[in-house]
Write a protein that holds these residues in place. Structure first.
Motif, PDB file in Angstrom:
ATOM      1  N   LYS A   1     -53.248  13.106  34.127  1.00 14.44           N
ATOM      2  CA  LYS A   1     -53.155  14.317  34.757  1.00 14.44           C
ATOM      3  C   LYS A   1     -53.324  13.669  36.283  1.00 14.44           C
ATOM      4  N   THR A   2     -51.762  13.786  37.324  1.00 19.38           N
ATOM      5  CA  THR A   2     -52.686  13.109  38.390  1.00 19.38           C
ATOM      6  C   THR A   2     -52.570  14.233  39.417  1.00 19.38           C
ATOM      7  N   GLY A   3     -53.101  14.206  40.139  1.00 16.42           N
ATOM      8  CA  GLY A   3     -53.571  14.856  41.148  1.00 16.42           C
ATOM      9  C   GLY A   3     -51.925  16.446  41.676  1.00 16.42           C
ATOM     10  N   ASP A   4     -50.204  15.046  41.235  1.00 20.16           N
ATOM     11  CA  ASP A   4     -49.132  15.753  41.940  1.00 20.16           C
ATOM     12  C   ASP A   4     -48.553  16.056  40.890  1.00 20.16           C
ATOM     13  N   GLN A   5     -48.686  17.367  40.879  1.00 19.68           N
ATOM     14  CA  GLN A   5     -48.309  18.403  39.045  1.00 19.68           C
ATOM     15  C   GLN A   5     -47.115  18.536  39.399  1.00 19.68           C
ATOM     16  N   SER A   6     -46.474  18.522  40.468  1.00 16.80           N
ATOM     17  CA  SER A   6     -44.554  18.965  40.522  1.00 16.80           C
ATOM     18  C   SER A   6     -44.246  19.061  39.466  1.00 16.80           C
TER      19      SER A   6
ATOM     20  N   ARG B   1     -57.675  17.356  42.985  1.00 18.43           N
ATOM     21  CA  ARG B   1     -56.706  16.520  43.207  1.00 18.43           C
ATOM     22  C   ARG B   1     -56.622  15.748  43.691  1.00 18.43           C
ATOM     23  N   SER B   2     -57.315  15.099  44.204  1.00 16.34           N
ATOM     24  CA  SER B   2     -57.124  13.369  45.092  1.00 16.34           C
ATOM     25  C   SER B   2     -57.507  12.110  43.925  1.00 16.34           C
ATOM     26  N   LYS B   3     -58.194  12.890  42.446  1.00 18.31           N
ATOM     27  CA  LYS B   3     -58.181  12.176  41.223  1.00 18.31           C
ATOM     28  C   LYS B   3     -57.212  12.294  40.087  1.00 18.31           C
ATOM     29  N   ARG B   4     -57.313  10.619  39.210  1.00 14.48           N
ATOM     30  CA  ARG B   4     -56.655  10.471  38.454  1.00 14.48           C
ATOM     31  C   ARG B   4     -57.044  11.313  36.854  1.00 14.48           C
ATOM     32  N   TYR B   5     -56.635  11.961  36.098  1.00  8.12           N
ATOM     33  CA  TYR B   5     -57.670  12.057  34.713  1.00  8.12           C
ATOM     34  C   TYR B   5     -56.883  11.785  33.756  1.00  8.12           C
ATOM     35  N   MET B   6     -57.595  10.611  32.632  1.00  5.86           N
ATOM     36  CA  MET B   6     -56.990  10.546  31.105  1.00  5.86           C
ATOM     37  C   MET B   6     -58.204  10.542  29.962  1.00  5.86           C
TER      38      MET B   6
ATOM     39  N   PHE C   1     -51.821  18.198  31.071  1.00  5.87           N
ATOM     40  CA  PHE C   1     -51.248  16.900  30.378  1.00  5.87           C
ATOM     41  C   PHE C   1     -50.342  16.374  30.528  1.00  5.87           C
ATOM     42  N   ASN C   2     -50.114  15.261  30.542  1.00  9.59           N
ATOM     43  CA  ASN C   2     -48.999  14.817  30.108  1.00  9.59           C
ATOM     44  C   ASN C   2     -49.603  13.611  28.923  1.00  9.59           C
ATOM     45  N   GLU C   3     -48.547  12.801  28.569  1.00  9.91           N
ATOM     46  CA  GLU C   3     -47.772  11.665  27.642  1.00  9.91           C
ATOM     47  C   GLU C   3     -48.126  10.331  28.169  1.00  9.91           C
ATOM     48  N   ALA C   4     -49.335   9.342  28.225  1.00  8.43           N
ATOM     49  CA  ALA C   4     -48.848   8.401  28.578  1.00  8.43           C
ATOM     50  C   ALA C   4     -49.031   7.007  28.202  1.00  8.43           C
ATOM     51  N   GLY C   5     -48.613   7.620  26.382  1.00  7.33           N
ATOM     52  CA  GLY C   5     -48.811   6.058  25.679  1.00  7.33           C
ATOM     53  C   GLY C   5     -50.082   6.069  24.825  1.00  7.33           C
ATOM     54  N   PHE C   6     -49.660   5.048  23.997  1.00  6.72           N
ATOM     55  CA  PHE C   6     -51.020   5.104  22.579  1.00  6.72           C
ATOM     56  C   PHE C   6     -51.234   3.826  22.254  1.00  6.72           C
ATOM     57  N   CYS C   7     -52.147   4.129  21.866  1.00  2.17           N
ATOM     58  CA  CYS C   7     -53.114   2.841  21.124  1.00  2.17           C
ATOM     59  C   CYS C   7     -53.329   2.584  19.805  1.00  2.17           C
ATOM     60  N   ARG C   8     -53.083   1.847  19.203  1.00  2.32           N
ATOM     61  CA  ARG C   8     -53.143   2.011  17.685  1.00  2.32           C
ATOM     62  C   ARG C   8     -53.379   0.357  16.725  1.00  2.32           C
ATOM     63  N   TYR C   9     -54.675   0.813  16.415  1.00  2.00           N
ATOM     64  CA  TYR C   9     -55.645   0.626  15.430  1.00  2.00           C
ATOM     65  C   TYR C   9     -55.092  -0.420  13.837  1.00  2.00           C
ATOM     66  N   ARG C  10     -54.868  -1.385  13.561  1.00  2.00           N
ATOM     67  CA  ARG C  10     -55.002  -1.656  11.826  1.00  2.00           C
ATOM     68  C   ARG C  10     -56.390  -2.577  11.743  1.00  2.00           C
ATOM     69  N   ARG C  11     -56.609  -3.080  10.578  1.00  2.00           N
ATOM     70  CA  ARG C  11     -57.297  -3.010  10.289  1.00  2.00           C
ATOM     71  C   ARG C  11     -57.868  -3.580   8.613  1.00  2.00           C
ATOM     72  N   MET C  12     -57.400  -4.905   7.807  1.00  2.00           N
ATOM     73  CA  MET C  12     -58.338  -4.710   6.725  1.00  2.00           C
ATOM     74  C   MET C  12     -58.600  -5.733   6.169  1.00  2.00           C
ATOM     75  N   LEU C  13     -59.470  -5.548   5.898  1.00  2.00           N
ATOM     76  CA  LEU C  13     -60.767  -6.137   5.294  1.00  2.00           C
ATOM     77  C   LEU C  13     -61.216  -7.026   6.828  1.00  2.00           C
ATOM     78  N   PHE C  14     -60.842  -7.865   7.102  1.00  2.00           N
ATOM     79  CA  PHE C  14     -61.422  -8.370   8.272  1.00  2.00           C
ATOM     80  C   PHE C  14     -60.678  -8.746   9.244  1.00  2.00           C
ATOM     81  N   ILE C  15     -58.989  -8.183   8.895  1.00  2.00           N
ATOM     82  CA  ILE C  15     -57.791  -8.754   9.811  1.00  2.00           C
ATOM     83  C   ILE C  15     -57.692  -7.476  11.010  1.00  2.00           C
ATOM     84  N   GLU C  16     -57.663  -7.515  12.194  1.00  2.00           N
ATOM     85  CA  GLU C  16     -57.390  -7.444  12.672  1.00  2.00           C
ATOM     86  C   GLU C  16     -56.389  -7.304  13.871  1.00  2.00           C
ATOM     87  N   GLN C  17     -55.472  -5.862  14.177  1.00  2.00           N
ATOM     88  CA  GLN C  17     -54.386  -5.565  14.975  1.00  2.00           C
ATOM     89  C   GLN C  17     -54.394  -4.415  16.121  1.00  2.00           C
TER      90      GLN C  17
END
Length: 190
Positions: free
Chosen positions: A24-29, A140-145, A164-180
């Motif tokens: 969410k940014t100060g400009d919500q036009s 409104r002078s700040k950006r919020y996430m 608030f508007n969607e701004a992306g994603f982060c996906r985390y996977r772990r199988m045993l000790f292997i992370e992605q």
């Protein structure tokens, strides 16, 4: 009891989390104004800053957890009703560990990152979360996430309700000790 143990064993072997980020940014036009969300709290409720003093004498939350957040330099707000904290939201301005992706997020200097939001079970469905988000984002002078696990539909709905508007994603996977980790945001994880 047995199902709880089984879930822990599975979690130790395999983890798959998708964390969706909203901004969410100060400009919500083009957005409806925040006043669309009733800023009216229930009678007797008030919003106060998350401080050591404001946590004294209150019940209904894990105060030790919130005191640790304050000690780390985070701020935030709480909604109180009588002697009870019925909602809280923390705000970080620097580094923050996100357990969902097992990484620390380097919060950019121009962003306030809202996290660790909780509403008491008997007060859910009363729009306290979006009211709190609107209250926190008044500057409104700040950006919020803020972020939420993909399957937490109720929180995502409240976040969108607070403009608030969607701004992306982060996906985390772990199988045993292997992370992605897959990150399609502009945020930096370490």
């Amino acid at each position: 009891m047995l199902s709880k143990i089984f879930r822990r064993i599975i979690r130790a072997i395999y983890v798959h989390n998708k964390l969706v980020f909203y901004e969410k940014t100060g400009d919500q036009s083009g957005q409806e104004p925040d006043s669309v969300i009733s800023s009216e709290l229930l009678p007797g409720m008030e919003i106060v800053d998350l401080t050591h003093d404001n946590l004294k004498g209150f019940e209904g939350v894990d105060k030790v957890k919130l005191l640790k957040e304050i000690e780390k330099g985070s701020g935030g707000k709480v909604i109180i009703l009588g002697s009870r904290i019925v909602h809280y939201s923390c705000v970080a301005y620097s580094k923050l560990f996100l357990w969902e992706v097992q990484r620390s997020l380097l919060v950019p200097h121009d962003i306030a990152y809202i996290y660790n939001c909780f509403t008491a079970p008997d007060f859910r469905g009363k729009s306290l979360f979006p009211i709190m988000l609107v209250h926190i984002t008044q500057d409104r002078s700040k950006r919020y996430m803020i972020s939420v696990l993909e399957d937490n539909v109720a929180s995502a709905k409240s976040i969108k309700k607070a403009n608030f508007n969607e701004a992306g994603f982060c996906r985390y996977r772990r199988m045993l000790f292997i992370e992605q980790i897959e990150n399609n945001t502009k945020l930096k994880f370490v």
